[in-house]
Design an enzyme around this catalytic site. Sequence first.
Site, PDB file in Angstrom:
ATOM      1  N   TYR A 286       0.782  -1.135   0.062  1.00 15.18           N
ATOM      2  CA  TYR A 286      -0.047   0.177   0.108  1.00 15.18           C
ATOM      3  C   TYR A 286       1.093   1.139   0.118  1.00 15.18           C
ATOM      4  O   TYR A 286       1.780   1.372   0.944  1.00 15.18           O
ATOM      5  CB  TYR A 286      -0.902  -0.103   1.288  1.00 15.18           C
ATOM      6  CG  TYR A 286      -1.890   1.304   1.295  1.00 15.18           C
ATOM      7  CD1 TYR A 286      -3.064   1.145   0.512  1.00 15.18           C
ATOM      8  CD2 TYR A 286      -1.671   2.184   2.267  1.00 15.18           C
ATOM      9  CE1 TYR A 286      -3.849   2.117   0.782  1.00 15.18           C
ATOM     10  CE2 TYR A 286      -2.575   3.038   2.352  1.00 15.18           C
ATOM     11  CZ  TYR A 286      -3.672   3.292   1.799  1.00 15.18           C
ATOM     12  OH  TYR A 286      -4.554   4.278   2.090  1.00 15.18           O
ATOM     13  N   TYR A 337      -6.257   4.148  -7.188  1.00 13.61           N
ATOM     14  CA  TYR A 337      -6.530   4.570  -5.564  1.00 13.61           C
ATOM     15  C   TYR A 337      -8.017   3.898  -5.394  1.00 13.61           C
ATOM     16  O   TYR A 337      -8.753   4.624  -5.188  1.00 13.61           O
ATOM     17  CB  TYR A 337      -5.968   5.574  -5.122  1.00 13.61           C
ATOM     18  CG  TYR A 337      -6.339   5.536  -3.581  1.00 13.61           C
ATOM     19  CD1 TYR A 337      -5.245   5.014  -2.822  1.00 13.61           C
ATOM     20  CD2 TYR A 337      -7.115   6.332  -2.948  1.00 13.61           C
ATOM     21  CE1 TYR A 337      -5.274   5.040  -1.271  1.00 13.61           C
ATOM     22  CE2 TYR A 337      -7.290   6.428  -1.657  1.00 13.61           C
ATOM     23  CZ  TYR A 337      -6.379   5.731  -0.794  1.00 13.61           C
ATOM     24  OH  TYR A 337      -6.298   5.675   0.692  1.00 13.61           O
TER      25      TYR A 337
END
Length: 395
Positions: A286, A337
């Site tokens: 991430y 995202y």
Amino acid sequence: MKGSTAVVGIGESQYYKGGRSPHSALQLAVTAIRAAVDDAGLSLRDVDGFVSFHEERRFAYLASLLGCANLRFSAQVSSGGGNISAAALLLADAAVHSGQADVVVAYRSLCQSGATRYGRPVLAAAAAGEDAFLTPFGSAAPVVKNALLTKKFMHDHGVSNDAVCEVAMASYAHAQHNPRAVMHGRPLSRDDYYASRLIADPFRLFDCCQESDGAAAVVVTRADRARDLRRVPVYLRAGAVGMQQYGGLWAFNDASFPAGRYRDVGRLLWEGAGVRPDDVPVAQFYENFTGTTLMAISDMGLCEPEELNDYVAEGNLRWPDGRIPMNTSGGNLAEAYIQGFQLLNEGVRQIRGDATCQVPGAELSLVVAGPGTPPGSAVLFSAHGDQRVARSAGV
């Protein structure tokens, strides 16, 4: 866990720049879920469970729209931002493993507008709670909080700006091979990176994740059922969720903050998996911001903080020749995202062998959701349900 459940289908909508989708978050979710269920060779009537996080609370409505026969399980992971995307998958695993549902879809859908864009400071008449100690001093947005945390980490461990740059370079390089990526066709050079504007020291424009619209979904079921379905099963070998004291973005309030606030997640994951970090040939980390990704790399045990400069240097994070290709679809920085959920899809693709930047023979695939807003989570996918790992002699 340990191969008792498997991901049997993945799907996503088209990914858009934030605010550009012609569809609602619900429509995007329906698109991704239908694609994932079809990928598995299942019917929507087979789905009897849903898991998501944040504001995704309309499970009964969603099940009705999709034509699910019987909704037996629904749950929402309620904190941690994108750092709990893996936790949503682990909750689906728990539901299947405990017999509360047979086929569970975990998903995330985002549709941003000018009023609901992520990463913006929350304006109020007066800062209250922890914000009273942050906002008056300019720390009102996630980029500033992450920058403070990263700057101290870099100072304490001698991490260079080039190391931070390498994370962005890897994600953008991989996105050029991925037609799904929003940044496909927009390569990033080192000169471009350093010429981009400073957002919050040490973060430049390309250190910050995109604002995106889109949805991604995975389908989880029992290992014995998975073997009879359309796709090669991708087994959930191990997973972990956790937070140490003063973890995540709140850590910088503690002047004695050390590295390693995420290490409990790594320790639990590797103990449960029975393998070592260097057994893993490919990983998805991430990266809402590149600096905290470096922290996660070291906290997960891939290297020590003082070794990061060498570990990520000279394209070591890049496919096809890097030591450990990372964020091989483009990640949050260059694919989209979707609060990190799309990283799970890419982790599955690496085991199935159909990633656009495919690591040959990958039998283990790591997905790490964090650090950042606690708690964090991680999952390790495996090609085998019986704990065999070709790369780990003696394990």
